[in-house]
Design an enzyme around this catalytic site. Structure first.
Site, PDB file in Angstrom:
ATOM      1  N   ARG A 163      -9.872  -5.613  -3.892  1.00 25.26           N
ATOM      2  CA  ARG A 163      -9.126  -6.593  -4.670  1.00 25.26           C
ATOM      3  C   ARG A 163      -8.978  -7.928  -3.931  1.00 25.26           C
ATOM      4  O   ARG A 163      -8.940  -8.985  -4.552  1.00 25.26           O
ATOM      5  CB  ARG A 163      -7.769  -6.030  -5.058  1.00 25.26           C
ATOM      6  CG  ARG A 163      -7.898  -4.984  -6.152  1.00 25.26           C
ATOM      7  CD  ARG A 163      -6.670  -4.069  -6.233  1.00 25.26           C
ATOM      8  NE  ARG A 163      -6.823  -3.081  -7.297  1.00 25.26           N
ATOM      9  CZ  ARG A 163      -7.596  -1.996  -7.210  1.00 25.26           C
ATOM     10  NH1 ARG A 163      -8.294  -1.755  -6.117  1.00 25.26           N
ATOM     11  NH2 ARG A 163      -7.678  -1.147  -8.216  1.00 25.26           N
TER      12      ARG A 163
ATOM     13  N   ILE B  86       0.851  -1.184   0.000  1.00 26.92           N
ATOM     14  CA  ILE B  86       0.000   0.000   0.000  1.00 26.92           C
ATOM     15  C   ILE B  86       0.893   1.242   0.000  1.00 26.92           C
ATOM     16  O   ILE B  86       1.827   1.343   0.800  1.00 26.92           O
ATOM     17  CB  ILE B  86      -0.943   0.011   1.222  1.00 26.92           C
ATOM     18  CG1 ILE B  86      -1.859  -1.224   1.194  1.00 26.92           C
ATOM     19  CG2 ILE B  86      -1.766   1.300   1.252  1.00 26.92           C
ATOM     20  CD1 ILE B  86      -2.757  -1.377   2.412  1.00 26.92           C
TER      21      ILE B  86
ATOM     22  N   HIS C 211       9.225   4.275  -1.015  1.00 27.44           N
ATOM     23  CA  HIS C 211       9.522   2.882  -0.665  1.00 27.44           C
ATOM     24  C   HIS C 211       8.514   1.927  -1.316  1.00 27.44           C
ATOM     25  O   HIS C 211       8.869   0.836  -1.764  1.00 27.44           O
ATOM     26  CB  HIS C 211       9.505   2.728   0.862  1.00 27.44           C
ATOM     27  CG  HIS C 211       9.814   1.347   1.333  1.00 27.44           C
ATOM     28  ND1 HIS C 211      11.059   0.773   1.187  1.00 27.44           N
ATOM     29  CD2 HIS C 211       9.043   0.429   1.950  1.00 27.44           C
ATOM     30  CE1 HIS C 211      11.036  -0.446   1.694  1.00 27.44           C
ATOM     31  NE2 HIS C 211       9.824  -0.680   2.163  1.00 27.44           N
TER      32      HIS C 211
ATOM     33  N   ILE D   6       0.900 -14.893  -9.543  1.00 23.97           N
ATOM     34  CA  ILE D   6       1.358 -13.756  -8.746  1.00 23.97           C
ATOM     35  C   ILE D   6       0.162 -12.926  -8.305  1.00 23.97           C
ATOM     36  O   ILE D   6      -0.557 -12.374  -9.138  1.00 23.97           O
ATOM     37  CB  ILE D   6       2.353 -12.897  -9.542  1.00 23.97           C
ATOM     38  CG1 ILE D   6       3.567 -13.741  -9.941  1.00 23.97           C
ATOM     39  CG2 ILE D   6       2.777 -11.672  -8.727  1.00 23.97           C
ATOM     40  CD1 ILE D   6       4.558 -13.030 -10.844  1.00 23.97           C
TER      41      ILE D   6
END
Length: 157
Positions: A129, A84, A90, A115
């Protein structure tokens, strides 16, 4: 529901006699649990057996996957995790590198690897999701691995 299972149906019992490893990044435990629930349901529906290994985050998923591949114990693999966006860049490194490493493992070793690393802006998007009654990306990752297992079997016959 927008799922690969709807758009790309699998042969009945596509996983019968096959063993899959699910490697899950647990940076967001509740989301990880939901994605794992979807992946397990898809594998069980296809008749496949499975094991689960947990790692701290999406970044460690490819490392654990590489270790598992060396054992030769599994017919296919499912990678799950969630990244997230935060306040720094990062997010970009973790998202890009974890998925790139998994794709490289899959291509180099010709692996049936699904994946399911979510890369989202916020937790609400992650839930849409991840939830099995919505986009079910954990189930989709498992179905992708099952589909690739089927392709591999057909090519090896």
């Amino acid at each position: 529901m927008d799922s690969y299972g709807v758009r790309f149906p699998l042969p009945e019992n596509a996983g019968r006699g096959l063993s899959f490893l699910i490697v899950e990044g647990r940076a967001y435990p509740d989301i990880a649990d939901e994605m794992k629930r979807g992946a397990i349901a898809a594998l069980e529906k296809a008749g496949a057996s499975h094991e689960v290994i947990a790692v701290p985050s999406a970044m460690e998923v490819p490392v654990a996957m590489a270790m598992a591949i060396e054992t030769g114990r599994f017919d296919g693999y499912v990678a799950l995790g969630c990244v997230i966006r935060g306040q720094t860049n990062h997010y970009v490194s973790v998202a890009n590198e974890s998925i790139r490493a998994l794709a490289e493992l899959a291509v180099v070793d010709a692996l049936p690897l699904g994946i399911g690393i979510l890369t989202v802006e916020n937790e609400a998007q992650a839930w849409i999701r991840a939830h099995v009654n919505d986009q079910d990306r954990g189930g989709d990752a498992a179905r992708a691995a099952l589909a690739l297992s089927d392709v591999k079997a057909k090519l090896n016959n």
